[in-house]
Motif scaffolding. Structure first.
Motif, short mmCIF file in Angstrom:
data_model
loop_
_atom_site.label_atom_id
_atom_site.label_comp_id
_atom_site.label_asym_id
_atom_site.label_seq_id
_atom_site.Cartn_x
_atom_site.Cartn_y
_atom_site.Cartn_z
N LEU A 371 0.70 -1.45 -0.25
CA LEU A 371 -0.26 -0.14 0.10
C LEU A 371 1.08 1.17 0.07
N PRO A 372 0.58 1.46 -1.26
CA PRO A 372 2.28 2.91 -1.36
C PRO A 372 1.54 4.00 -0.31
N TRP A 373 1.64 4.21 0.70
CA TRP A 373 1.16 6.17 1.24
C TRP A 373 2.18 6.38 1.81
N PHE A 374 3.49 6.66 1.15
CA PHE A 374 4.52 7.72 2.04
C PHE A 374 3.53 9.20 2.53
N GLU A 375 2.83 9.56 1.54
CA GLU A 375 2.00 10.67 2.74
C GLU A 375 0.61 9.87 2.55
N PRO A 376 -0.17 10.86 3.60
CA PRO A 376 -1.75 10.64 3.46
C PRO A 376 -2.22 10.94 2.55
N ALA A 385 0.11 8.80 7.12
CA ALA A 385 1.39 8.08 6.34
C ALA A 385 2.13 6.93 6.82
N GLY A 386 1.87 6.18 5.67
CA GLY A 386 2.76 4.55 6.01
C GLY A 386 2.56 3.80 5.49
N VAL A 387 3.22 3.38 4.46
CA VAL A 387 3.84 2.40 3.35
C VAL A 387 3.84 0.97 3.98
N LYS A 388 2.69 0.22 3.20
CA LYS A 388 2.24 -0.94 4.40
C LYS A 388 2.37 -2.87 3.55
#
Ligand code: XUL
Length: 523
Positions: A371-376, A385-388
């Motif tokens: 899950l490419p959540w480098f940013e909110p 934010a947080g990459v899973k």
């Protein structure tokens, strides 16, 4: 005099100009000023200013003005026949807002060509920086606006979108709440698009329904300001907003500043600017309902035209006015181009190395997911934010690069929202569309042919088409855009053997996303 029209794209990271020759159906010039490379003195990093709070993201409007001067100078140095340009329009990064004091109209009308735009206009701002689309600091204001709008059918039905952090209305409300004196000193609120058009026109410019719809303030059915939405946002707002006008409306003639300083024709028309996504709809030729595009710039967007106004009651997708008439739908993913760049840098790769890393692993990545959540994130709404990762070690370059690309495209398919029907052709544009392997991944995940648009700056080119359409009011849209797209066969076909792999991967992705969203809400 030639039949030349100029389109700008004032985007997050650059200002681009495209000049088209309508008689010869050619783009005769394009050039971009990169804020990061060329305008570091304004303190922005890749065009943006970050505060202590990571949710706050602004940009300096003076940087955009300096870019406009530099770009005109560059066009002149490159021999662009500026005196033969008949009309000028533009595209702006959507939602961003510019706050002007009561000296602005006079300053815009009397620009001194012996001085730069930044020297002329440094005093017109009632807020020195502009919140832009990456800002996600207005959750409280969104809640308040949505609540107030419940009594009149809800914000989604009224404006075409849920109350969204980056949209202009919630941003204006926060400004009023946090800086009431500066809000009181604000005489005019512009969008990035209408601000740049104001500078070119020498007067406060109107807003079109493409960009107006990104404010949570416009009635999505009448294309007028929505009185209840204005009231739910901030006091006295109606007097601070410019009028709304139909897309491709003529605003006036180009300011004498550009005539004297750069040799523009004094009769050149200025035309209302729009948002970058509405302009891309035109630039890509999506004038028939049902056509879909994926744009891979700083953000990734999935959009297309539709004949009627259908809103997404889930509140993820948006409905905007299409410059070609009717409507367009838009899904926006914040973790687009910047997330790709972060991943590339993480493994010290260049774009060739990134491609090779992706191609080390087969479609489906052996079930490795990210899950490419480098940013909110905007879609789905992720606050922190947080990459899973799933089945994926952090150091596996090939696995991570492919998981990022596949994750970004799977998110688009999963959240296709209003455009729920499977597209029959996807037009790809923006930086990442240059890579054929990315197009193949899109084709396989959607099981749909993908065409890379040969129009390299779709927003700026769309703006040039809008300029041409305003000048030649009797020529219809199809005739304006005809012939600009070379017709070489560049369609990438889906590989049917990957269908079941991606269907299974999408289910796993959806489950991972659901779990992560639950966690995000609990934190
Ligand atoms: C659209 C959005 C972004 C910006 C990028 O809603 O926020 O696509 O327009 O410039």
């Amino acid at each position: 005099m030639r039949n030349l029209h100029l389109g700008f794209d004032s985007s997050t990271q650059s200002l681009t100009a495209v000049v088209i020759d309508l008689d010869h159906r050619t783009v005769i010039y394009q050039h971009a000023i990169d804020f990061h490379a060329d305008l570091r003195q304004f303190g922005a990093d890749h065009g943006i200013l970050r505060g202590e709070d990571p949710a706050v993201v602004h940009a300096p409007p003076l940087m955009w003005l300096e870019a406009l001067d530099i770009l005109f100078q560059r066009m002149r140095d490159d021999g662009v026949p500026l005196g033969e340009i008949r009309s000028i329009a533009g595209s702006g990064q959507q939602h961003g807002s510019v706050y002007l004091n009561d000296t602005a109209p006079q300053a815009l009308a009397t620009l001194d060509p012996a001085r730069s735009l930044t020297e002329n206009l440094a005093g017109i701002f009632s807020r020195p920086t502009s919140p832009i689309w990456m800002d996600s600091s207005t959750t409280r204001q969104c809640r308040e606006i949505a609540q107030a709008m419940n009594t009149c059918g809800g914000i989604i039905q009224a404006t075409g979108s849920a109350a969204i952090e980056r949209f202009t209305g919630p941003q204006i409300r926060k400004f009023w709440q946090k800086e009431p004196h500066a809000y009181a000193e604000t005489r005019h609120i512009a969008l990035v698009s209408s601000f740049m058009c104001s500078v070119l026109s020498g007067k406060i410019a109107p807003i079109d329904p493409g960009d107006g719809a990104g404010m949570n303030l416009m009635d999505i059915r009448t294309f007028q300001w929505h009185p209840a939405a204005l009231e739910a946002t901030a006091p006295g707002l109606c007097e601070k907003l410019p009028p709304l006008v139909p897309a491709a409306s003529v605003v006036g003639r180009v300011s004498a500043y550009f005539v004297h300083r750069y040799g523009l024709n004094p009769d050149a028309l200025t035309v209302a600017w729009s948002g970058d996504n509405p302009c891309s709809v035109i630039g890509l030729g999506l004038i028939e309902p049902g056509m879909v595009a994926i744009s891979m710039g700083t953000s990734f967007t999935y959009f297309g035209t539709m004949a009627d106004c259908r809103v997404d009651e889930h509140g993820e997708g948006h409905v905007f006015g299409s410059p070609a008439g009717g409507y367009m739908t838009l899904n926006c993913f914040k973790n687009g181009g910047l997330a790709r760049a972060r991943m590339r840098d993480r493994f010290n790769l260049d774009w060739n190395g990134f491609r090779e890393a992706v191609l080390q692993t087969p479609p489906g990545n052996h079930g490795r997911l990210m899950l490419p959540w480098f940013e909110p994130e905007i879609i789905p709404k992720v606050h922190r934010a947080g990459v899973k990762r799933l089945n994926l070690s952090e150091d596996d370059a090939g696995g991570n690069c492919r998981a990022l690309v596949e994750g970004q495209i799977m998110a688009m398919r999963l959240h296709a929202g209003l455009m729920n029907t499977r597209p029959t052709m996807i037009y790809a544009t923006g930086g990442a569309s240059q890579d054929r392997y990315v197009l193949q991944i899109i084709a396989d995940i959607f099981q749909c042919p993908v065409r890379r648009s040969m129009i390299s700056n779709s927003a700026a080119t769309g703006a040039a088409f809008i300029a041409a359409r305003a000048f030649h009011a009797t020529i219809n849209w199809a005739d304006i855009i005809r012939g600009f797209e070379p017709d070489a066969d560049k369609t990438v076909k889906p590989d049917p053997a990957t269908r079941s792999t991606y269907d299974a991967l999408l289910n796993a992705y959806a489950a991972l996303e659901k779990e992560a969203l639950k966690e995000d809400r609990q934190r």
